[in-house]
Design an enzyme around this catalytic site. Structure first.
Site, PDB file in Angstrom:
ATOM      1  N   CYS A  50       0.838  -1.197   0.000  1.00 37.30           N
ATOM      2  CA  CYS A  50       0.000   0.000   0.000  1.00 37.30           C
ATOM      3  C   CYS A  50       0.878   1.256   0.000  1.00 37.30           C
ATOM      4  O   CYS A  50       2.092   1.178   0.090  1.00 37.30           O
ATOM      5  CB  CYS A  50      -0.868  -0.001   1.240  1.00 37.30           C
ATOM      6  SG  CYS A  50      -1.597  -1.599   1.605  1.00 37.30           S
ATOM      7  N   LYS A  72       4.015  -2.824  -8.065  1.00 42.81           N
ATOM      8  CA  LYS A  72       5.380  -2.511  -8.471  1.00 42.81           C
ATOM      9  C   LYS A  72       6.388  -3.089  -7.502  1.00 42.81           C
ATOM     10  O   LYS A  72       7.435  -3.574  -7.877  1.00 42.81           O
ATOM     11  CB  LYS A  72       5.536  -0.984  -8.565  1.00 42.81           C
ATOM     12  CG  LYS A  72       6.904  -0.523  -9.032  1.00 42.81           C
ATOM     13  CD  LYS A  72       7.169  -0.969 -10.457  1.00 42.81           C
ATOM     14  CE  LYS A  72       8.538  -0.623 -10.961  1.00 42.81           C
ATOM     15  NZ  LYS A  72       8.894  -1.439 -12.140  1.00 42.81           N
ATOM     16  N   ASN A  86       0.622   0.588   6.392  1.00 50.96           N
ATOM     17  CA  ASN A  86       1.141  -0.386   5.434  1.00 50.96           C
ATOM     18  C   ASN A  86       1.712  -1.528   6.256  1.00 50.96           C
ATOM     19  O   ASN A  86       2.454  -1.278   7.212  1.00 50.96           O
ATOM     20  CB  ASN A  86       2.289   0.187   4.603  1.00 50.96           C
ATOM     21  CG  ASN A  86       1.810   1.189   3.583  1.00 50.96           C
ATOM     22  OD1 ASN A  86       0.607   1.413   3.443  1.00 50.96           O
ATOM     23  ND2 ASN A  86       2.750   1.790   2.871  1.00 50.96           N
ATOM     24  N   GLY A  87       1.428  -2.758   5.879  1.00 50.61           N
ATOM     25  CA  GLY A  87       1.989  -3.881   6.613  1.00 50.61           C
ATOM     26  C   GLY A  87       0.897  -4.809   7.092  1.00 50.61           C
ATOM     27  O   GLY A  87      -0.265  -4.701   6.676  1.00 50.61           O
ATOM     28  N   HIS A  95      12.121 -31.925 -25.237  1.00 53.31           N
ATOM     29  CA  HIS A  95      11.907 -32.738 -24.033  1.00 53.31           C
ATOM     30  C   HIS A  95      10.517 -32.524 -23.435  1.00 53.31           C
ATOM     31  O   HIS A  95      10.267 -32.896 -22.296  1.00 53.31           O
ATOM     32  CB  HIS A  95      12.983 -32.427 -22.989  1.00 53.31           C
ATOM     33  CG  HIS A  95      14.363 -32.781 -23.461  1.00 53.31           C
ATOM     34  ND1 HIS A  95      14.749 -34.073 -23.708  1.00 53.31           N
ATOM     35  CD2 HIS A  95      15.434 -32.011 -23.775  1.00 53.31           C
ATOM     36  CE1 HIS A  95      16.010 -34.096 -24.131  1.00 53.31           C
ATOM     37  NE2 HIS A  95      16.442 -32.834 -24.186  1.00 53.31           N
TER      38      HIS A  95
HETATM   39  O1  M6R Z   1      11.817  -4.623  -7.229  1.00 54.60           O
HETATM   40  P1  M6R Z   1      12.351  -5.971  -7.602  1.00 54.60           P
HETATM   41  O2  M6R Z   1      13.306  -5.928  -8.725  1.00 54.60           O
HETATM   42  O3  M6R Z   1      12.881  -6.723  -6.420  1.00 54.60           O
HETATM   43  O4  M6R Z   1      11.076  -6.776  -8.083  1.00 54.60           O
HETATM   44  C1  M6R Z   1      11.145  -8.133  -8.392  1.00 54.60           C
HETATM   45  C2  M6R Z   1       9.916  -8.574  -9.150  1.00 54.60           C
HETATM   46  O5  M6R Z   1       8.774  -8.423  -8.371  1.00 54.60           O
HETATM   47  C3  M6R Z   1       9.749  -7.768 -10.440  1.00 54.60           C
HETATM   48  O6  M6R Z   1      10.864  -7.871 -11.265  1.00 54.60           O
HETATM   49  C4  M6R Z   1       8.502  -8.221 -11.207  1.00 54.60           C
HETATM   50  O7  M6R Z   1       8.687  -9.507 -11.703  1.00 54.60           O
HETATM   51  C5  M6R Z   1       8.209  -7.197 -12.281  1.00 54.60           C
HETATM   52  N1  M6R Z   1       6.820  -6.890 -12.297  1.00 54.60           N
HETATM   53  C6  M6R Z   1       8.693  -7.610 -13.611  1.00 54.60           C
HETATM   54  O8  M6R Z   1       8.247  -6.813 -14.639  1.00 54.60           O
END
Ligand code: M6R
Length: 629
Positions: A24, A624, A121-122, A525
């Site tokens: 959040c 994100k 958040n959390g 495979h």
């Molecule tokens: O912030 P991070 O690089 O640790 O995030 C890792 C993954 O959650 C992130 O790369 C996710 O797979 C993306 N949505 C890829 O586009």
């Protein structure tokens, strides 16, 4: 905190056992500007994190007004009466964990008096027990959330001083939190606390901000203070003070944000993702900038905090990461092995986190994370650190938890990445691995001339990527042709196998088309059973020793009627002939194709999603920064 291009060791962070936090967003404001607008703008900037409801609490005079809605910030904005204004307030975007996506479950939550509001958040792990205890005391709960126990609990201790009440309540909370609290009787005051979920103080002139992410306030101030776990901030219009669990005042350095506001705007692009894809020549340039040592034909990475002797003693490299960052790690490990002859292995953070992993004495670990907040990566890193290993970070977000808790590392400097699907951070993470591999190779077996040649080619990557981006229109046409397929396969070998995985991930994330990334050699495979006229296969064809093998794999699929989209090297007429559609990338040293061949796959995913009318920047169900398990 950190120098622009360096990681530095940080003081130990208090609660390394905290378990989870959530995705959040929080914004708080105290100052003379129009609070409603600041809170809404802050929440809009946090949209990219992923959320399903939002709300604000505004303080005015000695009362609080709360507005909450399900859905986007636009819905919240529409629900706010035109004359609603306040002098201070807090806002929140919620990504549901405890309780459905409803208006009542949205934050802020209040105590029974309606005078105390909290955003959180959390996850509060002992919320059942706290709720039962508080209900016995007469508290009436209205939501299904874990968060609602927080305002009720703080209210139990409130005797006219919000900070004191928060301090008394916090030890009763088990779990993770970043919270911001306000009380109607204390105009202008916001109390925030952090335990496992990021919180940043923004210091303005005659105004103060509190947010879970600096993007929420970068339009107003470039001076920030990152809170550590266990710290509590008490802020008013023109002052703040920070204390720790031991109730001692903490003197914290104010960091200067170097981002331009423009870097978090879309500019002329329709979506952040397109902007970020096209920014790659510059973002890679930034990742390399100041780190190429032409004189010694090597790389300079001061932020590693390791001297030559320590680097020479490294016998193997391990990488912890998730999603796209893991794909960068897979390529980094192949490069380290080939170039520096170092055994290297990339691990999925969510897997290694729960394994009793062996930590060899001579191993050097990296945690790769764009956000620097991914829970799986962070907790895996802490476990590996507990076992005594040195863990470096490869992060984009400066001041993020992984960057701060790692023992050193490399900032990739992609600039803010707002679209949920990671693109420019990926190529910058690659750049970091290429630099580190060169450094390690030159300390081991690599001759000076080979180092110089490698360095020259690395320097040329931004131009190669710029050339690959020129195929935009061709890729858009290919996307139009194939975007109604239900399934896609992405295939590559060697360093292009992780690129195939990345292409498949990009496509499924934003277009919702099922896609699988495979090693081209593994097709026979099993996955070959999927081939039909309705399943396009996207092949990545290098012009090295694996080219012939990959072309044979293509023929195996052609023979079974599968349509072929080939991403290959400009001038490869055989590849063009064998494919139904051919997307060229400029010729280079094959070791650099991961940079150029990922570009068409990013654009293919983007244009398929656009064609299908998807929300490209905020795809469904994704966030994100994945700060939950
Ligand atoms: O912030 P991070 O690089 O640790 O995030 C890792 C993954 O959650 C992130 O790369 C996710 O797979 C993306 N949505 C890829 O586009």
């Amino acid at each position: 905190m950190y120098e622009a291009t360096r990681f530095v060791a940080l003081p130990p962070v208090a609660n390394r056992n905290a378990k989870e936090s959530s995705m959040c967003g929080i914004i708080g404001y105290s100052g003379p500007r129009k609070t409603t607008a600041i809170l809404l703008e802050g929440l809009r900037r946090l949209e990219y994190r992923g959320y399903d409801s939002a709300g604000i609490a505004l303080g005015s005079g000695k009362s609080l007004r709360i507005v909450k809605t399900v859905g986007k910030i636009a819905a919240l904005k529409a629900a706010i009466p035109a004359d609603l204004e306040g002098n201070w307030g807090i806002g929140h975007t919620r990504w549901a964990t405890h309780g459905g996506v409803t208006q009542i479950n949205a934050h802020p939550h209040m105590d029974g008096s309606g005078k105390l509001a909290v955003v959180h958040n959390g996850i509060i792990e002992n919320h059942h027990a706290l709720r039962a205890m508080l209900e016995k005391k007469g508290c009436v709960f209205v939501s299904e959330t874990d968060t609602e126990v927080i305002p009720h609990l703080i209210a139990q201790y409130y005797k006219g001083d919000l900070l004191e009440a928060v301090k008394e309540a916090l030890p009763k909370l088990q779990g993770t939190y970043g919270i911001a609290c306000i009380h109607a009787d204390e105009p202008g005051r916001i109390v925030g606390a952090r335990n496992g979920s990021p919180l940043v103080v923004g210091v303005g002139s005659g105004e103060m901000f509190l947010a879970s992410d600096i993007t929420a306030m970068v339009a107003y101030t470039d001076k920030v203070i990152y809170l550590n776990d266990g710290e509590i901030v008490d802020l008013g219009v023109d002052h703040y003070s920070i204390s720790n669990r031991e109730e001692r005042k903490v003197d914290k350095k104010i960091d200067q944000i170097t981002w331009e506001l423009g870097s978090i705007e879309k500019g002329d692009y329709p979506c952040y993702m397109e902007k970020e894809i096209f920014e790659q020549p510059e973002s890679i340039e930034r990742a390399l900038s100041g780190r190429l040592d032409a004189e010694n034909a090597t790389a300079k990475l001061g932020g590693l905090n390791l001297d030559r002797r320590q680097l020479s003693a490294v016998g193997r490299v391990k990488v912890i990461a998730a999603g796209t960052s893991w794909h960068a790690g897979l390529i980094g490990c192949q490069l380290l092995e080939g170039l520096a002859r170092l055994p290297s292995q990339a691990e999925l953070a969510s897997e290694i986190r729960y394994r009793n992993a062996v930590v060899e004495k001579d191993s050097l670990w990296f945690t790769v994370s764009q956000s620097g907040e991914t829970a799986d990566s962070l907790y895996a890193m802490r476990e590996i650190q507990r076992k005594g290993a040195t863990v470096l970070g490869i992060c984009n977000v400066v001041g993020s938890t992984i960057a701060r808790e790692s023992d050193g590392g490399i900032y990739v400097h992609s600039g803010p990445e707002i679209a949920v699907a990671s693109t420019k951070a990926f190529t910058s993470q690659l750049a970091a691995f290429y630099l580190f591999s060169l450094l390690m190779a030159r300390m081991r077996h690599m001759a000076r001339e080979d180092g110089a040649a490698f360095l020259a080619q690395l320097q040329n990557v931004p131009s190669l990527v710029a050339a690959a981006l020129k195929q935009r229109d061709l890729i858009q046409a290919v996307a139009k042709k194939y975007c109604h397929a239900k399934d896609f396969l992405f295939l590559g070998r060697g360093m292009l196998y992780p690129i195939a995985l990345e292409g498949a991930l990009k496509l499924k994330e934003i277009s919702y088309i099922h896609a699988e990334g495979c090693s081209a050699g593994e097709m026979k495979h099993g996955p070959i059973a999927l081939i039909s006229g309705e399943v396009p296969s996207v092949f990545l064809i290098s012009d090295d020793y694996l080219r012939e093998k990959t072309l044979s794999n293509i023929r195996e699929i052609k023979a079974r009627g599968g349509p072929i989209i080939a991403v290959g090297v400009e001038g490869d007429e055989e590849a063009r002939r064998v494919a139904d559609d051919f997307i060229p990338v400029p010729h280079s040293d094959p070791r650099f194709y991961p940079f150029t061949m990922v570009v068409p796959l990013q654009l293919l995913a983007y244009f398929c999603a656009l064609e299908l009318g998807r929300d490209v920047d905020q795809p469904r169900n994704l966030a994100k920064s994945v700060t939950v398990e």
